[in-house]
Design a protein around this motif. Structure first.
Motif, PDB file in Angstrom:
ATOM      1  N   THR A 234       0.905  -1.080  -0.069  1.00  0.00           N
ATOM      2  CA  THR A 234      -0.106   0.005  -0.118  1.00  0.00           C
ATOM      3  C   THR A 234       0.977   1.261   0.061  1.00  0.00           C
ATOM      4  OG1 THR A 234      -2.113   1.245   1.028  1.00  0.00           O
ATOM      5  CG2 THR A 234      -0.001   0.244   2.589  1.00  0.00           C
ATOM      6  N   SER A 235       0.307   2.398  -0.043  1.00  0.00           N
ATOM      7  CA  SER A 235       1.204   3.558  -0.239  1.00  0.00           C
ATOM      8  C   SER A 235       1.044   4.292   1.264  1.00  0.00           C
ATOM      9  CB  SER A 235       0.725   4.567  -1.203  1.00  0.00           C
ATOM     10  OG  SER A 235      -0.650   5.160  -0.880  1.00  0.00           O
ATOM     11  N   GLY A 236       2.082   4.952   1.292  1.00  0.00           N
ATOM     12  CA  GLY A 236       2.073   5.725   2.733  1.00  0.00           C
ATOM     13  C   GLY A 236       0.776   6.538   2.716  1.00  0.00           C
ATOM     14  N   VAL A 237       0.289   7.255   1.520  1.00  0.00           N
ATOM     15  CA  VAL A 237      -0.751   8.181   1.593  1.00  0.00           C
ATOM     16  C   VAL A 237      -1.695   7.593   2.092  1.00  0.00           C
ATOM     17  CG1 VAL A 237      -2.093   9.737   0.126  1.00  0.00           C
ATOM     18  CG2 VAL A 237       0.308   9.763   0.064  1.00  0.00           C
ATOM     19  N   ASP A 238      -2.118   6.160   1.493  1.00  0.00           N
ATOM     20  CA  ASP A 238      -3.390   5.463   1.895  1.00  0.00           C
ATOM     21  C   ASP A 238      -3.365   5.210   3.484  1.00  0.00           C
ATOM     22  OD1 ASP A 238      -4.183   5.510  -0.935  1.00  0.00           O
ATOM     23  OD2 ASP A 238      -3.425   3.324  -1.346  1.00  0.00           O
ATOM     24  N   PHE A 239      -2.138   4.808   3.677  1.00  0.00           N
ATOM     25  CA  PHE A 239      -2.058   4.336   5.297  1.00  0.00           C
ATOM     26  C   PHE A 239      -2.551   5.503   6.091  1.00  0.00           C
ATOM     27  CE2 PHE A 239       0.499   4.764   9.104  1.00  0.00           C
ATOM     28  CZ  PHE A 239       0.017   3.510  10.041  1.00  0.00           C
ATOM     29  N   LEU A 240      -1.878   6.624   5.659  1.00  0.00           N
ATOM     30  CA  LEU A 240      -2.361   8.030   6.511  1.00  0.00           C
ATOM     31  C   LEU A 240      -3.971   8.366   6.463  1.00  0.00           C
ATOM     32  CD1 LEU A 240       0.724  10.328   5.613  1.00  0.00           C
ATOM     33  CD2 LEU A 240       0.377   9.274   7.796  1.00  0.00           C
ATOM     34  N   ILE A 241      -4.497   8.072   5.339  1.00  0.00           N
ATOM     35  CA  ILE A 241      -5.929   8.487   5.230  1.00  0.00           C
ATOM     36  C   ILE A 241      -6.679   7.392   5.756  1.00  0.00           C
ATOM     37  CG2 ILE A 241      -7.775   8.063   3.649  1.00  0.00           C
ATOM     38  CD1 ILE A 241      -6.053   9.056   1.449  1.00  0.00           C
ATOM     39  N   GLY A 242      -6.384   6.100   6.091  1.00  0.00           N
ATOM     40  CA  GLY A 242      -6.676   5.253   7.101  1.00  0.00           C
ATOM     41  C   GLY A 242      -6.490   5.709   8.785  1.00  0.00           C
ATOM     42  N   LEU A 243      -5.499   6.263   8.990  1.00  0.00           N
ATOM     43  CA  LEU A 243      -5.216   6.826  10.275  1.00  0.00           C
ATOM     44  C   LEU A 243      -6.189   7.937  10.671  1.00  0.00           C
ATOM     45  CD1 LEU A 243      -1.477   7.347  10.719  1.00  0.00           C
ATOM     46  CD2 LEU A 243      -2.970   5.383  11.230  1.00  0.00           C
ATOM     47  N   ALA A 244      -6.646   8.677   9.590  1.00  0.00           N
ATOM     48  CA  ALA A 244      -7.680   9.685   9.863  1.00  0.00           C
ATOM     49  C   ALA A 244      -8.939   9.291  10.194  1.00  0.00           C
ATOM     50  CB  ALA A 244      -7.850  10.474   8.701  1.00  0.00           C
ATOM     51  N   ASP A 245      -9.399   7.970  10.191  1.00  0.00           N
ATOM     52  CA  ASP A 245     -10.391   7.532  10.326  1.00  0.00           C
ATOM     53  C   ASP A 245     -10.559   6.809  11.575  1.00  0.00           C
ATOM     54  OD1 ASP A 245     -11.596   8.391   7.749  1.00  0.00           O
ATOM     55  OD2 ASP A 245     -11.150   6.740   6.801  1.00  0.00           O
ATOM     56  N   ASP A 246      -9.511   6.627  12.314  1.00  0.00           N
ATOM     57  CA  ASP A 246      -9.458   5.846  13.563  1.00  0.00           C
ATOM     58  C   ASP A 246      -9.201   6.766  14.863  1.00  0.00           C
ATOM     59  OD1 ASP A 246      -8.357   4.244  15.775  1.00  0.00           O
ATOM     60  OD2 ASP A 246      -7.130   2.854  14.379  1.00  0.00           O
ATOM     61  N   ASP A 247     -10.040   6.506  15.873  1.00  0.00           N
ATOM     62  CA  ASP A 247     -10.260   7.413  16.877  1.00  0.00           C
ATOM     63  C   ASP A 247      -8.755   7.462  17.654  1.00  0.00           C
ATOM     64  OD1 ASP A 247     -12.707   8.065  16.280  1.00  0.00           O
ATOM     65  OD2 ASP A 247     -13.569   6.602  17.868  1.00  0.00           O
ATOM     66  N   ARG A 248      -8.016   6.209  17.663  1.00  0.00           N
ATOM     67  CA  ARG A 248      -6.968   6.291  18.270  1.00  0.00           C
ATOM     68  C   ARG A 248      -5.762   6.963  17.787  1.00  0.00           C
ATOM     69  NH1 ARG A 248      -5.589   0.205  17.751  1.00  0.00           N
ATOM     70  NH2 ARG A 248      -6.023   0.942  15.793  1.00  0.00           N
ATOM     71  N   THR A 249      -6.033   7.259  16.359  1.00  0.00           N
ATOM     72  CA  THR A 249      -4.784   8.085  15.560  1.00  0.00           C
ATOM     73  C   THR A 249      -5.160   9.184  14.887  1.00  0.00           C
ATOM     74  OG1 THR A 249      -5.333   6.684  13.654  1.00  0.00           O
ATOM     75  CG2 THR A 249      -3.903   5.670  15.151  1.00  0.00           C
ATOM     76  N   ALA A 250      -6.299   9.737  15.029  1.00  0.00           N
ATOM     77  CA  ALA A 250      -6.974  10.722  13.996  1.00  0.00           C
ATOM     78  C   ALA A 250      -6.244  11.987  14.626  1.00  0.00           C
ATOM     79  CB  ALA A 250      -8.635  10.829  14.432  1.00  0.00           C
ATOM     80  N   ALA A 251      -5.888  11.970  15.856  1.00  0.00           N
ATOM     81  CA  ALA A 251      -5.366  13.432  16.248  1.00  0.00           C
ATOM     82  C   ALA A 251      -3.804  13.313  16.203  1.00  0.00           C
ATOM     83  CB  ALA A 251      -5.630  13.600  17.923  1.00  0.00           C
ATOM     84  N   ALA A 252      -3.125  12.208  15.796  1.00  0.00           N
ATOM     85  CA  ALA A 252      -1.726  12.151  15.635  1.00  0.00           C
ATOM     86  C   ALA A 252      -1.308  13.035  14.269  1.00  0.00           C
ATOM     87  CB  ALA A 252      -1.257  10.823  15.167  1.00  0.00           C
ATOM     88  N   ARG A 253      -0.026  13.546  14.331  1.00  0.00           N
ATOM     89  CA  ARG A 253       0.372  14.699  13.279  1.00  0.00           C
ATOM     90  C   ARG A 253       0.842  13.652  12.394  1.00  0.00           C
ATOM     91  NH1 ARG A 253      -1.264  19.458  13.759  1.00  0.00           N
ATOM     92  NH2 ARG A 253       0.270  20.265  12.715  1.00  0.00           N
ATOM     93  N   LYS A 254       0.707  14.111  10.920  1.00  0.00           N
ATOM     94  CA  LYS A 254       1.040  13.019  10.142  1.00  0.00           C
ATOM     95  C   LYS A 254       2.342  13.775   8.995  1.00  0.00           C
ATOM     96  CE  LYS A 254      -3.514  11.667  10.440  1.00  0.00           C
ATOM     97  NZ  LYS A 254      -4.052  12.342  11.656  1.00  0.00           N
TER      98      LYS A 254
END
Length: 161
Positions: free
Chosen positions: A66-86
């Motif tokens: 997968t791409s790093g961009v797709d991984f980051l998009i997935g993080l935005a939808d996860d409550d545990r990771t949404a606030a993390a700086r990307k």
């Protein structure tokens, strides 16, 4: 509770270089590494289970599967990771990928390879501070890795000092 930084990079020498350049943060920040997305997701689970907070994710764009961009998009939808700086750390992303990262993943920074160690550390300090401020985390236990002046001004504004 510790702040955690995740490095997702498939090339071992690049992971080692990032860890080396960020060594000054290691006493105060949990620095984790992953070489692929499944491992990164396991690491995120471990961070969450330990009661730590994922504050910053540094991701290469080109990864196996997968791409790093797709991984980051997935993080935005996860409550545990949404606030993390990307942060995207790459020399490979094209303009379309970068735009997707900004628009769909809330990308905070783009770091081109090769990076300058001092500039990388300044960026990490800035992003950790931005996380603490935005997430409402008490900055005092983390001052050693934050922009102390900015963090203390937030504490003063909140009336905590």
């Amino acid at each position: 509770m510790k702040l955690a930084l995740l490095i997702l990079e498939d090339e071992r020498p690049v992971r080692e270089a990032l860890r080396r350049d960020l060594a000054s943060f290691a006493r105060h920040v949990r620095i984790e590494e992953a070489e692929d997305v499944p491992t990164a997701l396991e690491v995120i689970e471990e961070i969450d289970t330990a009661g730590d907070r994922l504050a910053l994710v540094m991701v290469d764009h080109r990864l196996p599967g997968t791409s790093g961009v797709d991984f980051l998009i997935g993080l935005a939808d996860d409550d545990r990771t949404a606030a993390a700086r990307k942060v995207l750390v790459t020399g490979q992303a094209d303009q379309e990928d970068t735009i997707r990262a900004i628009n769909e993943a809330g990308l905070d920074r783009y770091v081109a390879k090769p990076w300058q160690a001092d500039a990388l550390c300044d960026m990490v300090r800035d992003q950790l501070t931005a996380f603490v401020v935005a997430a409402g985390v008490d900055p005092l236990p983390h001052l050693a890795v934050l922009d102390a002046e900015r963090a203390l001004s937030i504490v003063r504004e909140r009336g905590d000092l």
